[in-house]
Motif scaffolding. Structure first.
Motif, PDB file in Angstrom:
ATOM      1  N   VAL A  90      66.259  48.851  39.813  1.00 59.83           N
ATOM      2  CA  VAL A  90      66.164  48.911  38.361  1.00 59.83           C
ATOM      3  C   VAL A  90      66.486  50.347  37.951  1.00 59.83           C
ATOM      4  O   VAL A  90      65.928  51.298  38.504  1.00 59.83           O
ATOM      5  CB  VAL A  90      64.758  48.528  37.859  1.00 59.83           C
ATOM      6  CG1 VAL A  90      64.753  48.413  36.338  1.00 59.83           C
ATOM      7  CG2 VAL A  90      64.288  47.230  38.497  1.00 59.83           C
ATOM      8  N   VAL A  91      67.378  50.500  37.000  1.00 59.57           N
ATOM      9  CA  VAL A  91      67.830  51.825  36.582  1.00 59.57           C
ATOM     10  C   VAL A  91      67.415  52.064  35.132  1.00 59.57           C
ATOM     11  O   VAL A  91      67.804  51.300  34.235  1.00 59.57           O
ATOM     12  CB  VAL A  91      69.361  51.959  36.710  1.00 59.57           C
ATOM     13  CG1 VAL A  91      69.804  53.373  36.338  1.00 59.57           C
ATOM     14  CG2 VAL A  91      69.811  51.605  38.130  1.00 59.57           C
ATOM     15  N   GLY A  92      66.643  53.097  34.907  1.00 62.06           N
ATOM     16  CA  GLY A  92      66.276  53.488  33.554  1.00 62.06           C
ATOM     17  C   GLY A  92      67.178  54.612  33.088  1.00 62.06           C
ATOM     18  O   GLY A  92      67.212  55.677  33.712  1.00 62.06           O
ATOM     19  N   VAL A  93      67.906  54.394  32.003  1.00 63.10           N
ATOM     20  CA  VAL A  93      68.836  55.385  31.473  1.00 63.10           C
ATOM     21  C   VAL A  93      68.346  55.801  30.087  1.00 63.10           C
ATOM     22  O   VAL A  93      68.387  55.008  29.139  1.00 63.10           O
ATOM     23  CB  VAL A  93      70.273  54.818  31.371  1.00 63.10           C
ATOM     24  CG1 VAL A  93      71.238  55.916  30.919  1.00 63.10           C
ATOM     25  CG2 VAL A  93      70.716  54.218  32.691  1.00 63.10           C
ATOM     26  N   GLY A  94      67.851  57.028  29.976  1.00 62.69           N
ATOM     27  CA  GLY A  94      67.368  57.471  28.677  1.00 62.69           C
ATOM     28  C   GLY A  94      66.355  58.574  28.798  1.00 62.69           C
ATOM     29  O   GLY A  94      66.289  59.299  29.801  1.00 62.69           O
ATOM     30  N   GLY A  95      65.538  58.691  27.770  1.00 63.16           N
ATOM     31  CA  GLY A  95      64.493  59.702  27.736  1.00 63.16           C
ATOM     32  C   GLY A  95      63.217  59.231  28.407  1.00 63.16           C
ATOM     33  O   GLY A  95      63.198  58.221  29.124  1.00 63.16           O
ATOM     34  N   GLY A  96      62.145  59.957  28.143  1.00 62.95           N
ATOM     35  CA  GLY A  96      60.887  59.698  28.835  1.00 62.95           C
ATOM     36  C   GLY A  96      60.335  58.298  28.641  1.00 62.95           C
ATOM     37  O   GLY A  96      59.834  57.680  29.584  1.00 62.95           O
ATOM     38  N   LYS A  97      60.434  57.754  27.413  1.00 64.41           N
ATOM     39  CA  LYS A  97      59.875  56.430  27.159  1.00 64.41           C
ATOM     40  C   LYS A  97      60.597  55.359  27.973  1.00 64.41           C
ATOM     41  O   LYS A  97      59.959  54.482  28.563  1.00 64.41           O
ATOM     42  CB  LYS A  97      59.954  56.097  25.667  1.00 64.41           C
ATOM     43  CG  LYS A  97      58.976  56.887  24.801  1.00 64.41           C
ATOM     44  CD  LYS A  97      59.058  56.458  23.354  1.00 64.41           C
ATOM     45  CE  LYS A  97      58.062  57.241  22.508  1.00 64.41           C
ATOM     46  NZ  LYS A  97      58.120  56.862  21.071  1.00 64.41           N
ATOM     47  N   ILE A  98      61.929  55.432  27.987  1.00 64.88           N
ATOM     48  CA  ILE A  98      62.699  54.439  28.742  1.00 64.88           C
ATOM     49  C   ILE A  98      62.376  54.537  30.226  1.00 64.88           C
ATOM     50  O   ILE A  98      62.175  53.525  30.916  1.00 64.88           O
ATOM     51  CB  ILE A  98      64.204  54.640  28.510  1.00 64.88           C
ATOM     52  CG1 ILE A  98      64.544  54.458  27.023  1.00 64.88           C
ATOM     53  CG2 ILE A  98      65.008  53.668  29.368  1.00 64.88           C
ATOM     54  CD1 ILE A  98      64.218  53.102  26.472  1.00 64.88           C
ATOM     55  N   ILE A  99      62.312  55.747  30.735  1.00 60.98           N
ATOM     56  CA  ILE A  99      62.047  55.934  32.161  1.00 60.98           C
ATOM     57  C   ILE A  99      60.635  55.467  32.521  1.00 60.98           C
ATOM     58  O   ILE A  99      60.430  54.819  33.554  1.00 60.98           O
ATOM     59  CB  ILE A  99      62.284  57.403  32.556  1.00 60.98           C
ATOM     60  CG1 ILE A  99      63.791  57.692  32.522  1.00 60.98           C
ATOM     61  CG2 ILE A  99      61.718  57.708  33.934  1.00 60.98           C
ATOM     62  CD1 ILE A  99      64.161  59.124  32.801  1.00 60.98           C
TER      63      ILE A  99
END
Length: 353
Positions: A90-99
């Protein structure tokens, strides 16, 4: 036989540099994280659209999921959506909330998580913790650290500078957090993990002493490395102790007392760290913190983030309630309201305006 070494939980790869995002598919294949390219990609509904447009042609076998917000409900919905789909990661791409949402969802379904950070606002990008909003405010949830970290400086340069500056405050706060940890060892006998402390302190000092700024690639690399090292330090210690002390208690108090007015996390903990250094009598260090924060355009007084001195005093008084069981300079001094007010007046006078 004595244990001569220990395993350190950390990403198998950390890629920081210009164009790093363009190489994401090849990097994951080379590291045997995803040879098939079957990835669950999580992005926001706002800036995530542009990121998806950029990455989608490079990752033709990936499936994309939109994350609405940084709540535990969003994390559970993401986990339910990807469960049973046979993804490699699973890849989270974004800022802190997305990660944070992606870390929690990946942990829930037992998949490795890859963090692709698009700003450097705080040290959660590589930590074993997901900070998510819930019905009671905000909670911290233990999760595995990302298996890979990708930070594309080309993308970071386009992020709002306020978010990048926020990471400076979070990195600097390590120094104050370590001082609190060592205080607890002296007073209460709390064990201090020397490796975790050394790593977190070194990360903070590297940012504190660097002459560059957010427009300088060399400084951005140092800041990114500091935030990654801080996350690894927390993995080593098994908790947030290397990076969270009175500075974070004060920030949590702002979040809870003024949820609609709270500033960025790094802005609040940077201010909290400078004040905590002042409280422990480290006046020169508090002055240096304030000088560096000012140089980077960060707040050093509560008025800089829209709070009155009285509201700051109330937040400091409430702060120990945010982390029951954690011992910092606030619990050690156990100051009354009037004493906090006097200490703040002395702090404000000492660091100037």
């Amino acid at each position: 036989m004595p244990v001569l070494t220990r395993l350190i939980p950390s990403p198998v790869v950390v890629d920081i540099g210009g164009g790093a995002m363009d190489k994401l598919g090849g990097l994951l294949a080379d590291q045997r994280i995803s040879a098939s390219g079957k990835l669950a990609m999580a992005v926001s509904n706002g800036s995530g659209r542009a990121l998806r447009e950029m990455l989608e042609p490079l990752l033709p076998d990936a499936h994309w999921y939109t994350v609405e917000d940084g709540t535990i409900d969003s994390a559970v919905r993401l986990a339910d959506a990807i469960r049973g789909k046979r993804y490699d990661a699973v890849v989270g791409v974004g800022g802190g909330k997305i990660i944070d949402v992606t870390k929690y969802a990946a942990a829930r379904v037992g998949l490795p998580m890859v963090a692709v950070a698009t700003n450097l606002s705080h040290d959660g990008i590589c930590s074993p913790v997901s900070t998510l909003d819930n019905d009671n405010g905000r909670g911290s949830y233990g999760v595995p650290s990302p298996i890979a970290m990708v930070i594309d400086l080309d993308v970071i340069r386009d992020a709002p500078q306020r978010f990048v500056r926020s990471g400076i405050g979070d990195a600097l706060s390590n120094i104050s957090a370590i001082a609190d940890w060592e205080l607890s060892r002296r007073v209460n006998g709390e064990p201090v993990d020397g490796l975790a402390a050394a790593m977190a302190r070194t990360a903070g000092e590297s940012v504190l002493r660097h002459p560059g700024g957010v427009g300088d690639d060399e400084f951005l690399v140092v800041l990114a490395e500091a935030l990654v090292l801080t996350g690894i330090a927390m993995s080593i210690s098994g908790d947030t102790r290397p990076a969270s002390g009175a500075c974070h208690e004060i920030s949590h108090a702002f979040d809870l007392l003024h949820p609609r007015r709270a500033a960025l996390h790094g802005e609040q903990v940077g201010l909290g760290a400078a004040f905590a250094m002042h409280l422990r009598g480290a006046r020169d260090e508090a002055g240096l913190f304030a000088e560096v924060l000012r140089r980077h355009g960060m707040p050093v007084l509560p008025e800089d983030i829209g709070f009155t001195p009285g509201e700051f005093v109330a937040a400091v008084e409430y702060a120990p309630q945010t982390r029951p069981g954690r011992f910092t300079i606030l619990e050690h001094l156990d100051l009354s309201t009037d004493q906090i007010r006097d200490a703040y007046a002395d702090y404000a006078k000492t660091i100037g305006s």
